[in-house]
Structures are given as structure tokens and as C-alpha cells.
Motif scaffolding. Structure first.
Motif, PDB file in Angstrom:
ATOM      1  N   SER A 178       0.832  -1.198   0.000  1.00 27.16           N
ATOM      2  CA  SER A 178       0.000   0.000   0.000  1.00 27.16           C
ATOM      3  C   SER A 178       0.869   1.252   0.000  1.00 27.16           C
ATOM      4  N   PRO A 179       0.491   2.274  -0.763  1.00 24.49           N
ATOM      5  CA  PRO A 179       1.305   3.496  -0.819  1.00 24.49           C
ATOM      6  C   PRO A 179       1.137   4.344   0.438  1.00 24.49           C
ATOM      7  N   GLU A 180       2.113   5.191   0.691  1.00 23.70           N
ATOM      8  CA  GLU A 180       1.989   6.109   1.818  1.00 23.70           C
ATOM      9  C   GLU A 180       0.893   7.143   1.554  1.00 23.70           C
ATOM     10  N   ASP A 181       0.757   7.567   0.301  1.00 21.99           N
ATOM     11  CA  ASP A 181      -0.255   8.572  -0.047  1.00 21.99           C
ATOM     12  C   ASP A 181      -0.971   8.142  -1.321  1.00 21.99           C
ATOM     13  N   ILE A 182      -2.129   7.517  -1.153  1.00 24.01           N
ATOM     14  CA  ILE A 182      -2.906   7.021  -2.289  1.00 24.01           C
ATOM     15  C   ILE A 182      -3.359   8.167  -3.198  1.00 24.01           C
ATOM     16  N   THR A 183      -3.499   9.367  -2.627  1.00 27.57           N
ATOM     17  CA  THR A 183      -4.040  10.497  -3.387  1.00 27.57           C
ATOM     18  C   THR A 183      -3.042  11.052  -4.402  1.00 27.57           C
ATOM     19  N   ALA A 184      -1.784  10.608  -4.336  1.00 23.61           N
ATOM     20  CA  ALA A 184      -0.790  11.069  -5.304  1.00 23.61           C
ATOM     21  C   ALA A 184      -0.947  10.397  -6.659  1.00 23.61           C
ATOM     22  N   ARG A 185      -1.765   9.350  -6.707  1.00 27.74           N
ATOM     23  CA  ARG A 185      -1.978   8.620  -7.966  1.00 27.74           C
ATOM     24  C   ARG A 185      -3.124   9.242  -8.756  1.00 27.74           C
ATOM     25  N   ASN A 186      -3.149   8.989 -10.074  1.00 27.06           N
ATOM     26  CA  ASN A 186      -4.148   9.667 -10.906  1.00 27.06           C
ATOM     27  C   ASN A 186      -4.952   8.719 -11.794  1.00 27.06           C
ATOM     28  N   SER A 187      -4.968   7.412 -11.467  1.00 31.48           N
ATOM     29  CA  SER A 187      -5.688   6.464 -12.323  1.00 31.48           C
ATOM     30  C   SER A 187      -6.873   5.825 -11.599  1.00 31.48           C
ATOM     31  N   VAL A 188      -7.928   5.569 -12.367  1.00 26.85           N
ATOM     32  CA  VAL A 188      -9.077   4.764 -11.937  1.00 26.85           C
ATOM     33  C   VAL A 188      -8.959   3.433 -12.660  1.00 26.85           C
ATOM     34  N   LEU A 189      -9.101   2.337 -11.918  1.00 23.79           N
ATOM     35  CA  LEU A 189      -8.878   1.005 -12.491  1.00 23.79           C
ATOM     36  C   LEU A 189     -10.169   0.195 -12.554  1.00 23.79           C
ATOM     37  N   PHE A 190     -10.479  -0.286 -13.759  1.00 24.14           N
ATOM     38  CA  PHE A 190     -11.506  -1.320 -13.962  1.00 24.14           C
ATOM     39  C   PHE A 190     -10.755  -2.587 -14.333  1.00 24.14           C
ATOM     40  N   LEU A 191     -11.026  -3.694 -13.619  1.00 18.01           N
ATOM     41  CA  LEU A 191     -10.313  -4.945 -13.883  1.00 18.01           C
ATOM     42  C   LEU A 191     -11.310  -6.099 -13.817  1.00 18.01           C
ATOM     43  N   SER A 192     -11.858  -6.449 -14.988  1.00 20.04           N
ATOM     44  CA  SER A 192     -12.864  -7.513 -15.059  1.00 20.04           C
ATOM     45  C   SER A 192     -13.117  -7.827 -16.528  1.00 20.04           C
ATOM     46  N   ARG A 193     -14.091  -8.710 -16.775  1.00 23.35           N
ATOM     47  CA  ARG A 193     -14.482  -8.959 -18.167  1.00 23.35           C
ATOM     48  C   ARG A 193     -15.185  -7.735 -18.729  1.00 23.35           C
ATOM     49  N   ILE A 194     -14.855  -7.405 -19.967  1.00 23.28           N
ATOM     50  CA  ILE A 194     -15.463  -6.231 -20.590  1.00 23.28           C
ATOM     51  C   ILE A 194     -16.721  -6.679 -21.330  1.00 23.28           C
ATOM     52  N   VAL A 195     -17.822  -6.656 -20.609  1.00 26.64           N
ATOM     53  CA  VAL A 195     -19.146  -6.980 -21.137  1.00 26.64           C
ATOM     54  C   VAL A 195     -20.111  -5.897 -20.675  1.00 26.64           C
ATOM     55  N   ARG A 196     -21.163  -5.706 -21.428  1.00 23.45           N
ATOM     56  CA  ARG A 196     -22.104  -4.613 -21.163  1.00 23.45           C
ATOM     57  C   ARG A 196     -22.642  -4.640 -19.737  1.00 23.45           C
ATOM     58  N   LYS A 197     -22.932  -5.848 -19.226  1.00 29.85           N
ATOM     59  CA  LYS A 197     -23.536  -5.949 -17.896  1.00 29.85           C
ATOM     60  C   LYS A 197     -22.552  -5.678 -16.751  1.00 29.85           C
ATOM     61  N   LYS A 198     -21.298  -5.407 -17.091  1.00 30.21           N
ATOM     62  CA  LYS A 198     -20.341  -4.959 -16.075  1.00 30.21           C
ATOM     63  C   LYS A 198     -20.338  -3.432 -15.953  1.00 30.21           C
ATOM     64  N   GLY A 199     -21.267  -2.769 -16.637  1.00 27.52           N
ATOM     65  CA  GLY A 199     -21.374  -1.314 -16.537  1.00 27.52           C
ATOM     66  C   GLY A 199     -20.288  -0.555 -17.259  1.00 27.52           C
ATOM     67  N   VAL A 200     -19.652  -1.202 -18.258  1.00 29.92           N
ATOM     68  CA  VAL A 200     -18.492  -0.587 -18.915  1.00 29.92           C
ATOM     69  C   VAL A 200     -18.875   0.629 -19.758  1.00 29.92           C
ATOM     70  N   PHE A 201     -20.057   0.616 -20.351  1.00 27.19           N
ATOM     71  CA  PHE A 201     -20.452   1.759 -21.179  1.00 27.19           C
ATOM     72  C   PHE A 201     -20.826   2.947 -20.302  1.00 27.19           C
ATOM     73  N   GLU A 202     -21.495   2.675 -19.184  1.00 22.33           N
ATOM     74  CA  GLU A 202     -21.808   3.739 -18.233  1.00 22.33           C
ATOM     75  C   GLU A 202     -20.516   4.351 -17.675  1.00 22.33           C
ATOM     76  N   LEU A 203     -19.522   3.500 -17.434  1.00 23.86           N
ATOM     77  CA  LEU A 203     -18.249   3.975 -16.890  1.00 23.86           C
ATOM     78  C   LEU A 203     -17.531   4.884 -17.873  1.00 23.86           C
ATOM     79  N   VAL A 204     -17.463   4.493 -19.133  1.00 24.66           N
ATOM     80  CA  VAL A 204     -16.788   5.317 -20.143  1.00 24.66           C
ATOM     81  C   VAL A 204     -17.516   6.648 -20.332  1.00 24.66           C
TER      82      VAL A 204
END
Length: 367
Positions: A178-204
Motif C-alpha cells: 500500500s502506498p503512503e499517499d494514495i491520493t498522489a496517484r491519478n488512475s481509476v482502475l476497472f479490472l474484469s471482463r469487458i461486457v455490457r452488464k459490467k457497466g463498462v459503457f456507463e463507466l466510459v
């Protein structure tokens, strides 16, 4: 009980496949080797098989299981189905084969997925319900990933002592510190199967708006799936910046994605089991944003270890991510809580100990 004498056969897809069930079976084999006598049996289509070979392979596997159990005796058969139409049909025949071979009461059924609509359809009529009861009562123990699923089985007549709620697990070696300061990072991570029912279109669609307010923000859409190409085309057509599609990632590449991210998001419409990627993200100290879908409700504490999406929609995703990015103290607190909670409850050594205890219970019942 002498665990070294405990003989267990774990059934799953071939290890060349990818996915949470295969990863869990691999972890079990690695953790139990040297502690108990554990073997793996592959069931179903092999990687690269198509056409007739893919359909015939489960029959060949059943024949191999028949030969194996004629030569060797096991204390526990650990089967890993999902409660959906496709898996149910395939695993039903394997389950019944083991029952016919004398393993009634010695089978651990670990349901990794659950389709509530299929369960309702199957149990809504007398014949379907009796069929399911007849089958499940032959198991030694039944493991599910949600207290809701446990209640569903008890409500149709399964003995409550036979149904156990358990989580999947993560491998400590796959998770960065774990990082000392998580807020220094700038990425949001989605890690799963890319299918419509995973909410991927809503996320984009949500990220398109979020990027206008947070110019350094990056969205990592990690995973493969049938809608990946369509989603990439949408991103290009709308000229949305700062979204990457690295595909299925593992090992060092997955660790790097965790190390770059401050927020993990899984805006799924599915009744999820217990996503390994969510457990890994929590253990890495990444703040999760998830709905209380299926087994997720049993592994997060709302507003303490995760931010909860009340609905899977563009507006709710924007609100959740915007809220975390605008309140760094809250992000740090959820990050710290998630990491501590994951390490206390979901690390593979702890979960394997619980599963080993279930093996012991099954063996002691049939002796």
C-alpha cells in the motif's frame, strides 16, 4: 486428524484458462501441496478447442474421472460450479457421476457464480425444486459467496448446517504494498471482463465528463470480453482521452496497474460472486467503488471499506468518483480500512485454512 492422509480431488477448468475460478483452484493446489494429498481434475473445453472437440471434451473428462476413482480413493471431491444454466448442466452430470461412484456425502460444492433468475425459474415449480433438493442433499457441504444465496437454499429445504458462506481469496504475492499517499496517484482502475452488464459503457460515459474536471485523470480498462472492441470504437468515435485498454493483465503488468491507481471501480449489473480483483484492490489499499451486488455485499462495509453505487448509472459513477477525488481525507481513510480488512479476511492462507477445515468436516462425517 492427520491432514497428510486427507485425499482431495479439486475439479475446475483446465489451468490454461483464465478467470477467478481457475485462479482460486490454482491457489488451493499450491497452498495445499505438502499439507494434504491434493490432485486436480480438468473439466470442460480446453483452450483452443472448437466445434465437436469442445463438446466432446466433458464426456472424455467424465470417463477419465471414472478411471481415476476406480484406481484411487478420495476423501473429498471439490467441485467448482456456477449456478447458471450452462455450468449447471455440465457440472450436474459430473456431480451425479461421483454420486454413482459412491461419493455421496463426500462432495464439496463451491458455487462461484449465481444467477438469481435461473434459481427462481428452477425452483418455482415442484419438479424443479425436488430435482434440485435431491441433487444438493447428496453433497457433503455447499459453499456460496453470499448470505443471500445461503438463505435461498435454506428456504427451499436445504439443511442450514450444510450451507456455508465463504469468500474467494487473493494471493499476497500478486498485490503491491500500500502506498503512503494514495491520493498522489491519478488512475481509476476497472479490472474484469469487458461486457455490457459490467457497466463498462456507463463507466466510459461517466469518465468523459470526469476528465473535463480532472485533466490528469486516467482510466485503465483492464480485461478482455465480447464488448471490448465495441467499447474501444466508442472511445475513438467520441475522441475521449486518457482511456487505455491493456487487455487481460497478470503478474507484473497487473501489479503496475494497481500501483498507478487510487480508485478501483466495478459498476456491475450482475449478481456477482466474490470478485478476486476487488479483493486484490482492497489489499493494495485502493479505494473501491462498487454496488452491493450479490456477494459484494458480504465483503465490503459501506462508507468504511468502499463507496457504494446505489444505482449503476453515469450520474452515480460521476458522483462517487468525484466525491473521492474532492475529499482526499476520505479517500485515505477508505484506502486504509480496505487494506486492513482485506488482509485480515481474504488473504489466501486464511481462506485456505477455512476450506481445509471444511474438508476435515466432510471426512469426519463419513467416517
Amino acid at each position: 486428524m492427520n491432514d497428510e492422509s486427507l485425499r482431495v480431488l479439486i475439479i475446475s477448468q483446465d489451468f490454461k484458462h483464465i478467470g477467478g475460478v481457475v485462479e482460486t483452484a490454482q491457489l488451493l493446489i499450491s497452498k495445499f501441496t505438502g499439507k494434504i494429498d491434493v490432485s486436480h481434475g480438468a473439466l470442460g473445453r480446453r483452450v483452443g478447442q472448437v466445434g465437436v472437440k469442445a463438446y466432446v471434451q466433458p464426456l472424455l473428462d467424465m470417463f477419465n474421472f471414472f478411471k481415476l476413482t476406480r484406481k484411487e480413493s478420495f476423501d473429498v471431491i471439490h467441485v467448482n460450479p456456477s449456478f447458471n444454466v450452462r455450468s449447471f448442466v455440465k457440472e450436474f452430470f459430473v456431480f451425479m457421476l461421483f454420486c454413482l461412484l459412491g461419493y455421496s456425502g463426500k462432495i464439496l460444492l463451491f458455487f462461484h457464480g449465481w444467477d438469481p433468475d435461473f434459481f427462481q425459474k428452477l425452483t418455482s415449480n415442484l419438479i424443479g425444486r425436488k430435482f434440485l433438493l435431491c441433487m444438493l442433499r447428496r453433497a457433503g457441504l455447499i459453499v456460496v459467496l453470499s448470505s443471500k444465496y445461503r438463505k435461498s437454499l435454506i428456504d427451499i429445504g436445504i439443511d442450514e448446517d450444510k450451507v456455508v458462506v465463504l469468500t474467494t481469496m487473493y494471493n499476497k504475492a500478486d498485490v503491491p504494498s500500500s502506498p503512503e499517499d494514495i491520493t498522489a496517484r491519478n488512475s481509476v482502475l476497472f479490472l474484469s471482463r469487458i461486457v455490457r452488464k459490467k457497466g463498462v459503457f456507463e463507466l466510459v460515459e461517466a469518465f468523459e465528463d470526469l476528465f473535463k474536471r480532472h485533466q490528469n485523470l486516467h482510466l485503465i480498462m483492464a480485461g478482455d470480453g465480447p464488448d471490448k472492441t465495441l467499447l474501444e470504437e466508442l472511445v475513438r468515435a467520441k475522441n475521449i482521452e486518457n482511456i487505455s485498454f491493456p487487455g487481460y493483465i497478470k503478474g507484473a503488468e497487473k501489479r503496475k496497474a494497481f500501483e498507478q491507481s487510487s480508485i478501483f471501480i466495478l459498476p456491475t449489473f450482475y449478481s456477482e460472486g466474490c470478485p478476486v480483483s476487488l479483493l486484490e484492490a482492497m489489499a493494495a489499499g485502493i479505494a473501491p467503488v462498487v454496488p452491493l451486488a450479490g456477494g459484494i455485499a458480504d465483503i465490503v462495509i459501506p462508507d468504511e471499506t468502499a463507496i457504494i453505487l446505489e444505482t449503476v448509472s453515469k450520474s452515480s459513477i460521476i458522483s462517487a468518483i468525484d466525491g473521492l477525488l474532492g475529499d482526499t481525507d476520505r479517500m485515505k481513510l477508505i484506502s486504509k480500512n480496505a487494506e486492513s480488512y482485506a488482509k485480515d479476511n481474504f488473504e489466501s492462507a486464511k481462506v485456505c485454512d477455512r476450506i481445509l477445515d471444511l474438508y476435515r468436516q466432510i471426512k469426519s462425517k463419513v467416517q
